[in-house]
Design a protein around this motif. Sequence first.
Motif, PDB file in Angstrom:
ATOM      1  N   SER A 173      42.996 -11.967  24.199  1.00 55.25           N
ATOM      2  CA  SER A 173      41.568 -11.695  24.422  1.00 55.25           C
ATOM      3  C   SER A 173      41.169 -11.970  25.866  1.00 55.25           C
ATOM      4  CB  SER A 173      40.721 -12.552  23.491  1.00 55.25           C
ATOM      5  OG  SER A 173      40.894 -13.933  23.799  1.00 55.25           O
ATOM      6  N   LYS A 174      40.037 -11.395  26.252  1.00 56.83           N
ATOM      7  CA  LYS A 174      39.524 -11.570  27.607  1.00 56.83           C
ATOM      8  C   LYS A 174      39.112 -13.015  27.887  1.00 56.83           C
ATOM      9  CE  LYS A 174      37.765  -6.856  28.245  1.00 56.83           C
ATOM     10  NZ  LYS A 174      36.559  -6.031  28.511  1.00 56.83           N
ATOM     11  N   SER A 175      38.882 -13.777  26.830  1.00 63.10           N
ATOM     12  CA  SER A 175      38.459 -15.165  27.027  1.00 63.10           C
ATOM     13  C   SER A 175      39.541 -16.002  27.710  1.00 63.10           C
ATOM     14  CB  SER A 175      38.087 -15.801  25.687  1.00 63.10           C
ATOM     15  OG  SER A 175      39.197 -15.774  24.804  1.00 63.10           O
ATOM     16  N   SER A 176      40.795 -15.570  27.527  1.00 59.47           N
ATOM     17  CA  SER A 176      41.903 -16.236  28.222  1.00 59.47           C
ATOM     18  C   SER A 176      42.239 -15.399  29.448  1.00 59.47           C
ATOM     19  CB  SER A 176      43.112 -16.348  27.281  1.00 59.47           C
ATOM     20  OG  SER A 176      44.196 -16.968  27.931  1.00 59.47           O
ATOM     21  N   SER A 177      41.440 -15.568  30.496  1.00 58.76           N
ATOM     22  CA  SER A 177      41.472 -14.639  31.633  1.00 58.76           C
ATOM     23  C   SER A 177      42.838 -14.527  32.293  1.00 58.76           C
ATOM     24  CB  SER A 177      40.430 -15.051  32.672  1.00 58.76           C
ATOM     25  OG  SER A 177      40.682 -16.373  33.128  1.00 58.76           O
ATOM     26  N   SER A 178      43.521 -15.656  32.481  1.00 58.07           N
ATOM     27  CA  SER A 178      44.819 -15.627  33.164  1.00 58.07           C
ATOM     28  C   SER A 178      45.846 -14.842  32.351  1.00 58.07           C
ATOM     29  CB  SER A 178      45.318 -17.054  33.401  1.00 58.07           C
ATOM     30  OG  SER A 178      46.599 -17.040  33.991  1.00 58.07           O
ATOM     31  N   ASP A 179      45.972 -15.182  31.054  1.00 58.80           N
ATOM     32  CA  ASP A 179      46.925 -14.476  30.189  1.00 58.80           C
ATOM     33  C   ASP A 179      46.509 -13.023  30.010  1.00 58.80           C
ATOM     34  OD1 ASP A 179      48.460 -16.716  29.897  1.00 58.80           O
ATOM     35  OD2 ASP A 179      47.699 -17.262  27.917  1.00 58.80           O
ATOM     36  N   PHE A 180      45.201 -12.779  29.926  1.00 55.97           N
ATOM     37  CA  PHE A 180      44.706 -11.417  29.739  1.00 55.97           C
ATOM     38  C   PHE A 180      45.082 -10.532  30.927  1.00 55.97           C
ATOM     39  CE2 PHE A 180      41.333  -8.187  30.200  1.00 55.97           C
ATOM     40  CZ  PHE A 180      41.475  -7.536  28.977  1.00 55.97           C
ATOM     41  N   ASN A 181      44.925 -11.055  32.131  1.00 60.51           N
ATOM     42  CA  ASN A 181      45.262 -10.281  33.329  1.00 60.51           C
ATOM     43  C   ASN A 181      46.764 -10.022  33.416  1.00 60.51           C
ATOM     44  OD1 ASN A 181      42.599 -10.069  34.226  1.00 60.51           O
ATOM     45  ND2 ASN A 181      42.696 -12.005  35.348  1.00 60.51           N
ATOM     46  N   LYS A 182      47.560 -11.025  33.042  1.00 62.96           N
ATOM     47  CA  LYS A 182      49.009 -10.830  33.027  1.00 62.96           C
ATOM     48  C   LYS A 182      49.388  -9.761  32.001  1.00 62.96           C
ATOM     49  CE  LYS A 182      50.306 -15.540  34.431  1.00 62.96           C
ATOM     50  NZ  LYS A 182      50.931 -16.809  33.972  1.00 62.96           N
ATOM     51  N   ALA A 183      48.723  -9.817  30.837  1.00 63.00           N
ATOM     52  CA  ALA A 183      49.013  -8.845  29.785  1.00 63.00           C
ATOM     53  C   ALA A 183      48.675  -7.433  30.241  1.00 63.00           C
ATOM     54  CB  ALA A 183      48.230  -9.190  28.519  1.00 63.00           C
ATOM     55  N   LYS A 184      47.553  -7.282  30.953  1.00 67.18           N
ATOM     56  CA  LYS A 184      47.165  -5.964  31.466  1.00 67.18           C
ATOM     57  C   LYS A 184      48.229  -5.410  32.404  1.00 67.18           C
ATOM     58  CE  LYS A 184      43.134  -5.282  33.177  1.00 67.18           C
ATOM     59  NZ  LYS A 184      41.871  -5.507  33.926  1.00 67.18           N
ATOM     60  N   ASP A 185      48.739  -6.267  33.281  1.00 69.78           N
ATOM     61  CA  ASP A 185      49.787  -5.833  34.217  1.00 69.78           C
ATOM     62  C   ASP A 185      51.052  -5.430  33.467  1.00 69.78           C
ATOM     63  OD1 ASP A 185      48.133  -6.290  36.379  1.00 69.78           O
ATOM     64  OD2 ASP A 185      48.913  -8.299  36.778  1.00 69.78           O
ATOM     65  N   TYR A 186      51.401  -6.211  32.451  1.00 68.25           N
ATOM     66  CA  TYR A 186      52.604  -5.894  31.682  1.00 68.25           C
ATOM     67  C   TYR A 186      52.444  -4.587  30.912  1.00 68.25           C
ATOM     68  CZ  TYR A 186      55.641  -9.954  32.374  1.00 68.25           C
ATOM     69  OH  TYR A 186      56.499 -10.876  32.906  1.00 68.25           O
ATOM     70  N   ILE A 187      51.246  -4.341  30.389  1.00 68.18           N
ATOM     71  CA  ILE A 187      51.003  -3.088  29.660  1.00 68.18           C
ATOM     72  C   ILE A 187      51.203  -1.894  30.594  1.00 68.18           C
ATOM     73  CG2 ILE A 187      49.210  -1.670  28.582  1.00 68.18           C
ATOM     74  CD1 ILE A 187      48.131  -4.238  27.285  1.00 68.18           C
ATOM     75  N   LEU A 188      50.691  -2.006  31.810  1.00 70.21           N
ATOM     76  CA  LEU A 188      50.884  -0.930  32.787  1.00 70.21           C
ATOM     77  C   LEU A 188      52.359  -0.719  33.085  1.00 70.21           C
ATOM     78  CD1 LEU A 188      47.977  -1.649  35.328  1.00 70.21           C
ATOM     79  CD2 LEU A 188      48.123   0.222  33.680  1.00 70.21           C
ATOM     80  N   ASN A 189      53.110  -1.826  33.221  1.00 69.67           N
ATOM     81  CA  ASN A 189      54.540  -1.719  33.496  1.00 69.67           C
ATOM     82  C   ASN A 189      55.305  -1.164  32.291  1.00 69.67           C
ATOM     83  OD1 ASN A 189      54.610  -2.627  36.175  1.00 69.67           O
ATOM     84  ND2 ASN A 189      54.533  -4.762  35.542  1.00 69.67           N
TER      85      ASN A 189
END
Length: 424
Positions: free
Chosen positions: A189-205
């Motif tokens: 979830s977006k509430s966990s900003s650090s993990d959420f941003n990492k997850a977004k990058d991984y999804i793109l990759n």
Amino acid sequence: MNSTINNKQKNNFTLFRFFLLCIIFITLGFGVNTYSSYTYNNNMNEFYSTFNKYDFDKALNIIDTTNNSNILKKKQLKADLNSYFTGIVGMIIESIASGDMPESDAISILSEIKKYDILNSSLDSLLASLDSNYKYNPTSKPNSNNTNTNIDNNDTNSSITESDNLTLGIEAFENKDYSTAISYFNKISKSSSSDFNKAKDYILNCKKNYKTHLLAEAEELIANKYYTDAIAFLSSYDTSILSSEDKDISNKINSVEMFRDEYTDHIQAYPNDASTYASSAILQTININNVNNLNIESKTPYFIYLSLSDQTTYIYEGSLNNWKLDKSFSSSTGIPGEETPKGIFSVSGRDSWFFSNEFQQGGKYWVRFMGDYLFHSVPFDEKQTKIVDETLGTAASHGCVRLKVEDSKWIYDNIDDGTKVIIN
């Protein structure tokens, strides 16, 4: 004289024995590989069935036997177990969240998976979150073989954390199981900003790597002239990873269809050339030294070759295997993420001006080579009086091919519809 004949006969016999031995070794190698694959697949199917029935001791024994007896499949075994257990852990997480599985059952299954030494740190983290008495090393890396140092985890709770999903997603990503990886990353979830941003990058990759794999596999099929297979392969990609309307895949399918049609037309026109016509050659770098060895045909006296590495558009004039370089234009193609498509296309339509409200810029003297991909001038403002970006010689566009105004006008005036366009 007889001695010479005898020597020739001996040499011929020696060559015959050599080739015979080669054939025997090749046949044996093929047989061993076939048998190895057959027994491996049978063992794995039995393992999946056994583990799914919770007969854990027998399942572990099957894997131990397979690992010890099938040396050729050790790397594949690790990858298959990684993929299988990643999926199992995902189902466990969902079952716990929905209340369909007691945490005690989850702990029991996860503890069994731990014995396979596959999902090391992610399993440690999950087990610690479910069992406050479980001890693990929170600094261990995914897929490492380091022995846990039994550091107590005092910050445990009875729920699956965002970090658990991130760790499992990374495990799946590293195992190239992109669909499973994305499913984990999407749970953050977006509430966990650090993990959420990492997850977004991984999804793109995940999407980027999967698309790269698809296009590379298609290129191999094309190189062997399996056009229909390439089209079928590209048409059946996993839409849980890429959009069902992915432009790059659609463009590639269109390109392969043109390849197939061209090959068919060529063979019908030149039936004696079937064995030497090489579709893969047409996608190599084209230059004045090899252009007349590639069987390139066009429906007009011109064909266009765009080199993405050179950022240059080359205009060739002539006919089949009788081409000469006429002009070359400095160009600017698509930026990363909006790349100009590679492949074989043909000119189909033109106009003197277009304007994009989305990008607030337009181009003069455009010529279409596929869909909304065009050759056109450097971009202008809406009034057509001011150039808004003069970049040429490096990628800068949204997928179209930018040229000097005078160069785009030359193509607009001289290149007829049906002209072949080759981009690589």
